[in-house]
Design a protein around this motif. Sequence first.
Motif, PDB file in Angstrom:
ATOM      1  N   SER A 114       0.780  -1.227   0.000  1.00  0.00           N
ATOM      2  CA  SER A 114       0.000   0.000   0.000  1.00  0.00           C
ATOM      3  C   SER A 114       0.818   1.286   0.000  1.00  0.00           C
ATOM      4  CB  SER A 114      -0.957   0.012   1.191  1.00  0.00           C
ATOM      5  OG  SER A 114      -0.238   0.084   2.382  1.00  0.00           O
ATOM      6  N   TYR A 173     -26.819  -1.759   8.177  1.00  0.00           N
ATOM      7  CA  TYR A 173     -25.788  -2.717   7.788  1.00  0.00           C
ATOM      8  C   TYR A 173     -25.350  -3.599   8.954  1.00  0.00           C
ATOM      9  CZ  TYR A 173     -25.179  -0.084   3.426  1.00  0.00           C
ATOM     10  OH  TYR A 173     -25.370   0.502   2.212  1.00  0.00           O
ATOM     11  N   VAL A 239     -20.172   1.208   8.032  1.00  0.00           N
ATOM     12  CA  VAL A 239     -19.898   2.082   6.888  1.00  0.00           C
ATOM     13  C   VAL A 239     -19.978   1.296   5.569  1.00  0.00           C
ATOM     14  CG1 VAL A 239     -18.111   3.427   5.732  1.00  0.00           C
ATOM     15  CG2 VAL A 239     -18.542   3.754   8.160  1.00  0.00           C
ATOM     16  N   PHE A 240     -19.392   0.094   5.560  1.00  0.00           N
ATOM     17  CA  PHE A 240     -19.289  -0.631   4.287  1.00  0.00           C
ATOM     18  C   PHE A 240     -20.386  -1.666   4.072  1.00  0.00           C
ATOM     19  CE2 PHE A 240     -14.589   0.329   4.774  1.00  0.00           C
ATOM     20  CZ  PHE A 240     -14.635   1.358   3.858  1.00  0.00           C
ATOM     21  N   GLU A 243     -21.138  -7.330   3.083  1.00  0.00           N
ATOM     22  CA  GLU A 243     -20.760  -7.863   1.772  1.00  0.00           C
ATOM     23  C   GLU A 243     -19.579  -7.099   1.183  1.00  0.00           C
ATOM     24  OE1 GLU A 243     -21.911 -10.620   0.425  1.00  0.00           O
ATOM     25  OE2 GLU A 243     -23.099 -10.824   2.252  1.00  0.00           O
ATOM     26  N   GLU A 244     -19.540  -5.804   1.398  1.00  0.00           N
ATOM     27  CA  GLU A 244     -18.435  -5.010   0.858  1.00  0.00           C
ATOM     28  C   GLU A 244     -17.144  -5.329   1.603  1.00  0.00           C
ATOM     29  OE1 GLU A 244     -18.071  -3.148  -1.673  1.00  0.00           O
ATOM     30  OE2 GLU A 244     -16.451  -1.724  -1.294  1.00  0.00           O
ATOM     31  N   GLU A 247     -14.943  -7.905   0.263  1.00  0.00           N
ATOM     32  CA  GLU A 247     -14.179  -7.589  -0.945  1.00  0.00           C
ATOM     33  C   GLU A 247     -12.856  -6.908  -0.632  1.00  0.00           C
ATOM     34  OE1 GLU A 247     -15.568  -7.379  -4.455  1.00  0.00           O
ATOM     35  OE2 GLU A 247     -16.995  -8.858  -3.745  1.00  0.00           O
ATOM     36  N   GLU A 254      -9.133   0.857   4.470  1.00  0.00           N
ATOM     37  CA  GLU A 254     -10.111   1.396   3.527  1.00  0.00           C
ATOM     38  C   GLU A 254     -11.061   2.354   4.251  1.00  0.00           C
ATOM     39  OE1 GLU A 254     -10.427   0.964  -0.616  1.00  0.00           O
ATOM     40  OE2 GLU A 254      -9.222  -0.256   0.716  1.00  0.00           O
ATOM     41  N   LYS A 257      -9.436   5.509   4.530  1.00  0.00           N
ATOM     42  CA  LYS A 257      -9.403   6.143   3.223  1.00  0.00           C
ATOM     43  C   LYS A 257     -10.730   6.833   2.925  1.00  0.00           C
ATOM     44  CE  LYS A 257      -7.047   3.790  -0.417  1.00  0.00           C
ATOM     45  NZ  LYS A 257      -7.210   2.785  -1.459  1.00  0.00           N
ATOM     46  N   ALA A 258     -11.827   6.229   3.381  1.00  0.00           N
ATOM     47  CA  ALA A 258     -13.152   6.771   3.077  1.00  0.00           C
ATOM     48  C   ALA A 258     -13.542   7.885   4.042  1.00  0.00           C
ATOM     49  CB  ALA A 258     -14.192   5.653   3.131  1.00  0.00           C
ATOM     50  N   GLU A 267      -8.691  14.995   3.053  1.00  0.00           N
ATOM     51  CA  GLU A 267      -9.731  14.286   2.327  1.00  0.00           C
ATOM     52  C   GLU A 267      -9.689  12.794   2.564  1.00  0.00           C
ATOM     53  OE1 GLU A 267      -9.557  15.572  -1.745  1.00  0.00           O
ATOM     54  OE2 GLU A 267     -11.465  16.573  -1.418  1.00  0.00           O
ATOM     55  N   ARG A 268      -8.561  12.300   2.969  1.00  0.00           N
ATOM     56  CA  ARG A 268      -8.481  10.881   3.288  1.00  0.00           C
ATOM     57  C   ARG A 268      -7.494  10.721   4.429  1.00  0.00           C
ATOM     58  NH1 ARG A 268      -6.143   8.538  -2.310  1.00  0.00           N
ATOM     59  NH2 ARG A 268      -5.245   6.922  -1.036  1.00  0.00           N
TER      60      ARG A 268
END
Lengths: 367, 415
Positions: A114, A173, A239-240, A243-244, A247, A254, A257-258, A267-268
């Motif tokens: 990364s 979720y 948040v995700f 199911e996400e 992945e 991540e 990052k979001a 921003e991230r």
Amino acid sequence: MRLREETTLSGIEMAAILISTVIGVAILPFPLFAVRGAGTGAGMLTLMAIGITLIGLLSVIALGLRFPGQSIIQYGAQIIGRPAAAMLNALLIVFYIVLTASAAREFGTVVVTSVLKQTPIEATVIIMLLIAAISARKDLRTFANIHLFYTPIILMPVLLIVCLSFQNAEPLYLLPIFDHTPQILSSLLTITAMFQGFFIITLLIPHMRQQSKAWVSGLSGLGVAGALYLLIITSTVAVFGAEEVKELLYPTLELAKATNLPANIMERLDAAFISVWVTAVFTTLFSNYYFAVHALKQWLGTRDHRLFVFFLLPFLMLIAMLPENVLQMYEGIALIARGGFVLTVLCPVLLLAIAVIRGKRGAADAH
Amino acid sequence: MLTREEVRCVRTFAVLAGMVLLLSGCWDRLEIEDRAVILGIAIDLAESKEDLEEEMKEQINHSNAIGAPDMPVIKISAQIAVPGRIPLGPGESGGATVGEKPVWILNAKGHTVEEAMNALQQELADQIFLGHLRIIVVSEKYARNGLGNLNDYMRRQTDIRRTAWLAVSKGKATDIIHSSPQLERVPALYLLAMLDHSVDMGKLPNEPIGRYWIRNSNLGQEPILPYLVLKQQENVQVAGLAVFRKDKMVGATTPLQIGAYMAVNGISEGGYSFFVPVVNSSKNQYVLMRTVNRDTDTRLVFADGRPKIIANVSLEGNLREKTESDSYNFSDSSAIKELEKKINEALTQEVMHLIADTKRMKADIFGFGEYVRALAPKYWKEHVRSNSRWSEQYHSLDIEIHINYKVRRVGMKAK
């Protein structure tokens, strides 16, 4: 050699050591493991893992107080006899060596995928191991200070990121809270393995100023670290969605990052998160390394632990470089997790049971 | 012989030198002007015969010996920021002088996105950097073919932001992303500002690529993307929502239906206006209403063992204009009550129309399936389990919409 003055640990230092040891490399991929095992029930699965760890922790503390001034390496022989204890000690030491190596390798893998894509993974791994080795040569005082210093530095930013990420959360979720897949058991073991850093407490109880405080510090240490893991899994899934998460190789990264700091300040937050995570990896690696060399010292009865430090380094490096690819590495880590469950949870429970049945306890004035 | 002090000095120096070597991270050093910073990407299907043949000849990532996947050849067009020419502020200083474009446009072809990107890199001196990629526009033809390959590529990249926009264009995506409006000198940034401001004004749900992925993964929900159309003045219109079913575009809505969609999902910051007939529609007696706030309470109930969705939509809005000045007036609150009733009827029809449209496409863009999955896990496990089966069930799902519109203000006019 000058006389070593007796180092004593306060309750807060003990808790801090537990927190920063338990929070380690695995915070990046662990939501994936939890969700693979339990879908939206990932939070519950994590809670169960904390419960299992708690059993191990309480047994280790009970043993430590039953044999004052001794660690599991020393009182093992009194409980189950010399040959069996020797086996156990050897297994523990080998386990900790492998654990240290695998954590260093996992660290290197994340960094090379990364952040530093051109840097050879060997460079990252060896630097991390070297820093841990240099620190592990120091005494208990330095060990406690480093952990006490870094604990808030690890906790605060992670808490901030998790809280900020809740602005993107979708409570739907998280439901249903109870869910499972066929792989739930192996997932549970993998998640339990993330908490096995607590085992360092067996080495530290003899050095506590007031040994009776081991209960409070042990529980609060595991409590804070466990709460952080729970927060991470809850926010990631909220948040995700489950199911996400399936992945994503590193869902927590991540998530960072979001997430953005309000008013477009950042921003991230993944860069900020990675730097905190490096610190968390270091403290964990440091603890594991420290455990390995001190266990060796106590087992072989030498006066100094420092000679083992650089002796172990090449072996650590070698083991770290064994997995051929990232998937093989995670398969290996899952295997180690199973071994860790036996050694850090089952063994202490069994030892405690045997000690109680055989009426063994340490000399009261051993300290 | 060295003294102790000197030995210590040498040792410190050696440690420092070692740290400089080890800690500086030389391997990954990449100066900013050696990066090709891509701001926007457009993806189209290659259509002309020459395009296809040329791609087969080039053979950058495939050869006749190994072969290539039998996929339609795509054409990507990238907007690369030229260092030093990106305007930093409103003034001319630091920006481009007249005639110098701040971006460089390059095209490449391939069977897959990665192949096309490699082809692009093959003709580019600097290393491609995707960390500042803000917008990806794909043509409708490409989207109807499926975005699976594009998403796989994007997900594997470490630099891609989850907040980048992914949009579908009605015509050629290349035209949209390179349309150069007067307000902003960097086309991709204008497009970005356009989408961001639409979200701020309540004209578009905030659904960047990260949200698209989430909705695509969710079993009881289908993704949507902004649907863009190029207008005459080299400007772009948000022409609706592109509706997807598992990676494949299956249809599009009208712009006003974005408002209906946002109402059903209760996405606040309302921004759409609509006509309501007040007294006599044949006499052209309408008012134009503007929604400012939306809030929705969605419930799941079971009737005869089948799930049923009840959505209570609360909207707040203001009266913006009347078609005639004085033939009908709003001077007391009872007139407002009367108006609200009519609005509720009109909007219920509008929303049911959108729902019927999506049912026909078998695409649950509202995420009602997520309610079933989350709140009725037993039913879900027995009857649904998979995304495709939910699509079938959504087709005949019972949905009840109650709209409760409150007119709050009428502007500066007294009647």
